[in-house]
Design a protein around this motif. Structure first.
Motif, PDB file in Angstrom:
ATOM      1  N   TRP A  23       0.814  -1.211   0.000  1.00 37.38           N
ATOM      2  CA  TRP A  23       0.000   0.000   0.000  1.00 37.38           C
ATOM      3  C   TRP A  23       0.856   1.273   0.000  1.00 37.38           C
ATOM      4  CZ3 TRP A  23      -4.880  -0.744  -1.319  1.00 37.38           C
ATOM      5  CH2 TRP A  23      -5.385  -2.029  -1.176  1.00 37.38           C
ATOM      6  N   THR A  24       2.045   1.212   0.625  1.00 38.53           N
ATOM      7  CA  THR A  24       2.903   2.402   0.644  1.00 38.53           C
ATOM      8  C   THR A  24       3.923   2.378  -0.501  1.00 38.53           C
ATOM      9  OG1 THR A  24       4.413   1.370   2.238  1.00 38.53           O
ATOM     10  CG2 THR A  24       2.706   2.809   3.126  1.00 38.53           C
ATOM     11  N   ASP A  25       4.676   1.292  -0.630  1.00 41.24           N
ATOM     12  CA  ASP A  25       5.760   1.232  -1.615  1.00 41.24           C
ATOM     13  C   ASP A  25       5.251   1.166  -3.049  1.00 41.24           C
ATOM     14  OD1 ASP A  25       7.338   1.220   0.623  1.00 41.24           O
ATOM     15  OD2 ASP A  25       7.995  -0.862   0.418  1.00 41.24           O
ATOM     16  N   VAL A  26       4.191   0.403  -3.276  1.00 43.55           N
ATOM     17  CA  VAL A  26       3.704   0.217  -4.639  1.00 43.55           C
ATOM     18  C   VAL A  26       2.678   1.284  -5.013  1.00 43.55           C
ATOM     19  CG1 VAL A  26       2.525  -1.366  -6.218  1.00 43.55           C
ATOM     20  CG2 VAL A  26       4.177  -2.261  -4.561  1.00 43.55           C
ATOM     21  N   LEU A  27       1.666   1.491  -4.157  1.00 46.77           N
ATOM     22  CA  LEU A  27       0.603   2.438  -4.493  1.00 46.77           C
ATOM     23  C   LEU A  27       0.887   3.856  -4.022  1.00 46.77           C
ATOM     24  CD1 LEU A  27      -2.657   0.368  -3.898  1.00 46.77           C
ATOM     25  CD2 LEU A  27      -1.381   0.731  -6.013  1.00 46.77           C
ATOM     26  N   GLY A  28       1.843   4.011  -3.130  1.00 46.63           N
ATOM     27  CA  GLY A  28       2.210   5.340  -2.678  1.00 46.63           C
ATOM     28  C   GLY A  28       1.269   5.967  -1.664  1.00 46.63           C
ATOM     29  N   LEU A  29       0.429   5.148  -1.034  1.00 50.04           N
ATOM     30  CA  LEU A  29      -0.469   5.686  -0.012  1.00 50.04           C
ATOM     31  C   LEU A  29       0.302   5.943   1.275  1.00 50.04           C
ATOM     32  CD1 LEU A  29      -3.630   3.434  -0.483  1.00 50.04           C
ATOM     33  CD2 LEU A  29      -3.202   5.717  -1.409  1.00 50.04           C
ATOM     34  N   GLU A  30      -0.133   6.939   2.012  1.00 51.24           N
ATOM     35  CA  GLU A  30       0.530   7.276   3.264  1.00 51.24           C
ATOM     36  C   GLU A  30      -0.088   6.486   4.417  1.00 51.24           C
ATOM     37  OE1 GLU A  30       1.101  11.187   6.079  1.00 51.24           O
ATOM     38  OE2 GLU A  30       1.062  11.464   3.907  1.00 51.24           O
ATOM     39  N   PHE A  31       0.756   5.847   5.187  1.00 49.85           N
ATOM     40  CA  PHE A  31       0.304   5.107   6.368  1.00 49.85           C
ATOM     41  C   PHE A  31       0.029   6.120   7.468  1.00 49.85           C
ATOM     42  CE2 PHE A  31       1.467   2.766  10.338  1.00 49.85           C
ATOM     43  CZ  PHE A  31       0.403   1.882  10.329  1.00 49.85           C
ATOM     44  N   GLU A  32      -1.217   6.157   7.942  1.00 51.88           N
ATOM     45  CA  GLU A  32      -1.617   7.147   8.936  1.00 51.88           C
ATOM     46  C   GLU A  32      -1.433   6.651  10.370  1.00 51.88           C
ATOM     47  OE1 GLU A  32      -5.889   8.409   9.616  1.00 51.88           O
ATOM     48  OE2 GLU A  32      -5.102  10.101   8.461  1.00 51.88           O
ATOM     49  N   GLY A  33      -1.230   5.354  10.549  1.00 54.93           N
ATOM     50  CA  GLY A  33      -1.057   4.803  11.891  1.00 54.93           C
ATOM     51  C   GLY A  33      -1.880   3.553  12.075  1.00 54.93           C
ATOM     52  N   ASP A  34      -1.726   2.962  13.243  1.00 51.40           N
ATOM     53  CA  ASP A  34      -2.491   1.747  13.531  1.00 51.40           C
ATOM     54  C   ASP A  34      -3.101   1.839  14.918  1.00 51.40           C
ATOM     55  OD1 ASP A  34      -0.134   1.465  14.970  1.00 51.40           O
ATOM     56  OD2 ASP A  34       0.149  -0.620  14.451  1.00 51.40           O
ATOM     57  N   GLU A  35      -4.024   0.928  15.166  1.00 41.56           N
ATOM     58  CA  GLU A  35      -4.735   0.876  16.443  1.00 41.56           C
ATOM     59  C   GLU A  35      -5.151  -0.563  16.699  1.00 41.56           C
ATOM     60  OE1 GLU A  35      -9.014   2.410  18.277  1.00 41.56           O
ATOM     61  OE2 GLU A  35      -8.208   3.383  16.508  1.00 41.56           O
ATOM     62  N   THR A  36      -4.993  -1.000  17.937  1.00 46.48           N
ATOM     63  CA  THR A  36      -5.467  -2.328  18.318  1.00 46.48           C
ATOM     64  C   THR A  36      -6.861  -2.205  18.915  1.00 46.48           C
ATOM     65  OG1 THR A  36      -3.227  -3.124  18.695  1.00 46.48           O
ATOM     66  CG2 THR A  36      -4.998  -4.349  19.759  1.00 46.48           C
ATOM     67  N   VAL A  37      -7.768  -3.038  18.425  1.00 44.59           N
ATOM     68  CA  VAL A  37      -9.122  -3.120  18.972  1.00 44.59           C
ATOM     69  C   VAL A  37      -9.199  -4.473  19.668  1.00 44.59           C
ATOM     70  CG1 VAL A  37     -11.600  -2.994  18.486  1.00 44.59           C
ATOM     71  CG2 VAL A  37      -9.981  -1.688  17.077  1.00 44.59           C
ATOM     72  N   ALA A  38      -8.902  -4.473  20.979  1.00 36.88           N
ATOM     73  CA  ALA A  38      -8.780  -5.713  21.745  1.00 36.88           C
ATOM     74  C   ALA A  38     -10.046  -6.554  21.693  1.00 36.88           C
ATOM     75  CB  ALA A  38      -8.414  -5.391  23.193  1.00 36.88           C
ATOM     76  N   GLU A  39     -11.197  -5.926  21.776  1.00 37.60           N
ATOM     77  CA  GLU A  39     -12.468  -6.659  21.772  1.00 37.60           C
ATOM     78  C   GLU A  39     -12.636  -7.497  20.508  1.00 37.60           C
ATOM     79  OE1 GLU A  39     -17.149  -5.684  21.074  1.00 37.60           O
ATOM     80  OE2 GLU A  39     -16.021  -4.219  22.230  1.00 37.60           O
ATOM     81  N   GLN A  40     -12.109  -7.005  19.393  1.00 36.07           N
ATOM     82  CA  GLN A  40     -12.239  -7.718  18.121  1.00 36.07           C
ATOM     83  C   GLN A  40     -10.993  -8.514  17.758  1.00 36.07           C
ATOM     84  OE1 GLN A  40     -13.789  -5.110  15.026  1.00 36.07           O
ATOM     85  NE2 GLN A  40     -14.936  -3.991  16.568  1.00 36.07           N
ATOM     86  N   LYS A  41      -9.995  -8.500  18.651  1.00 38.46           N
ATOM     87  CA  LYS A  41      -8.751  -9.250  18.443  1.00 38.46           C
ATOM     88  C   LYS A  41      -8.099  -8.903  17.112  1.00 38.46           C
ATOM     89  CE  LYS A  41     -10.427 -13.064  21.284  1.00 38.46           C
ATOM     90  NZ  LYS A  41     -10.741 -14.481  21.354  1.00 38.46           N
ATOM     91  N   VAL A  42      -7.958  -7.578  16.893  1.00 32.21           N
ATOM     92  CA  VAL A  42      -7.427  -7.132  15.614  1.00 32.21           C
ATOM     93  C   VAL A  42      -6.587  -5.867  15.794  1.00 32.21           C
ATOM     94  CG1 VAL A  42      -9.433  -5.696  14.990  1.00 32.21           C
ATOM     95  CG2 VAL A  42      -8.045  -6.717  13.187  1.00 32.21           C
ATOM     96  N   ASN A  43      -5.541  -5.789  14.978  1.00 30.11           N
ATOM     97  CA  ASN A  43      -4.758  -4.575  14.849  1.00 30.11           C
ATOM     98  C   ASN A  43      -5.128  -3.984  13.496  1.00 30.11           C
ATOM     99  OD1 ASN A  43      -2.793  -2.630  15.565  1.00 30.11           O
ATOM    100  ND2 ASN A  43      -1.268  -3.678  14.306  1.00 30.11           N
ATOM    101  N   THR A  44      -5.479  -2.697  13.478  1.00 25.70           N
ATOM    102  CA  THR A  44      -5.914  -2.053  12.247  1.00 25.70           C
ATOM    103  C   THR A  44      -4.897  -1.004  11.825  1.00 25.70           C
ATOM    104  OG1 THR A  44      -7.206  -0.467  13.521  1.00 25.70           O
ATOM    105  CG2 THR A  44      -8.363  -2.412  12.744  1.00 25.70           C
ATOM    106  N   GLY A  45      -4.631  -0.926  10.533  1.00 30.59           N
ATOM    107  CA  GLY A  45      -3.728   0.078   9.976  1.00 30.59           C
ATOM    108  C   GLY A  45      -4.477   0.897   8.941  1.00 30.59           C
TER     109      GLY A  45
END
Length: 134
Positions: A23-45
């Motif tokens: 998403w960053t190297d190929v498409l050039g999108l900027e990574f805005e950050g990530d967040e863990t949502v413990a209730e859903q057992k997921v890390n989101t970027g």
């Protein structure tokens, strides 16, 4: 029900770091950050794209919903999220139409959004998320 826009597209990945490379190297999108949502057992970027974003989903547990999705279907597109102005009204309307829901009541998702999922059996096989942001 009023849908304002596509809020985000959820993409299931095995590794946030590996997923970010495309998403960053190929498409050039900027990574805005990530967040863990413990209730859903997921890390989101997050990768903003205009008024919407691409959201990478990395499971934080082998029994999490994203891990189960990847085990069953592999990595890739997992869900589409639509922004709604009033999620409670939207869910009430869907219930009145006998639409099968995963979430009868909203829960808190990434970024503090109120979210609810519709069952893929009611949507032609697509996992649909409703999202209300304050």
């Amino acid at each position: 029900m009023q849908i304002l826009k596509i809020d985000h597209l959820g993409i299931a990945v095995n590794s946030m770091e590996e997923g970010k490379q495309f998403w960053t190297d190929v498409l050039g999108l900027e990574f805005e950050g990530d967040e863990t949502v413990a209730e859903q057992k997921v890390n989101t970027g997050f990768f903003p794209v205009g008024e919407s974003e691409v959201e990478l989903l990395e499971s934080t547990a082998p029994d999490g919903p994203v891990a189960k999705f990847i085990e069953k279907k592999g990595t890739g597109f997992q869900h589409v999220a639509f922004r709604v102005p009033d999620i409670d009204a939207a869910l009430a309307e869907l219930k009145a139409k006998d639409i099968k829901l995963i979430d009868e009541k909203p829960r808190i998702g990434a970024g503090g959004a109120r979210i609810a999922f519709l069952h893929p059996k009611a949507t032609g096989g697509v996992l649909v998320e409703l999202c209300e942001r304050g």
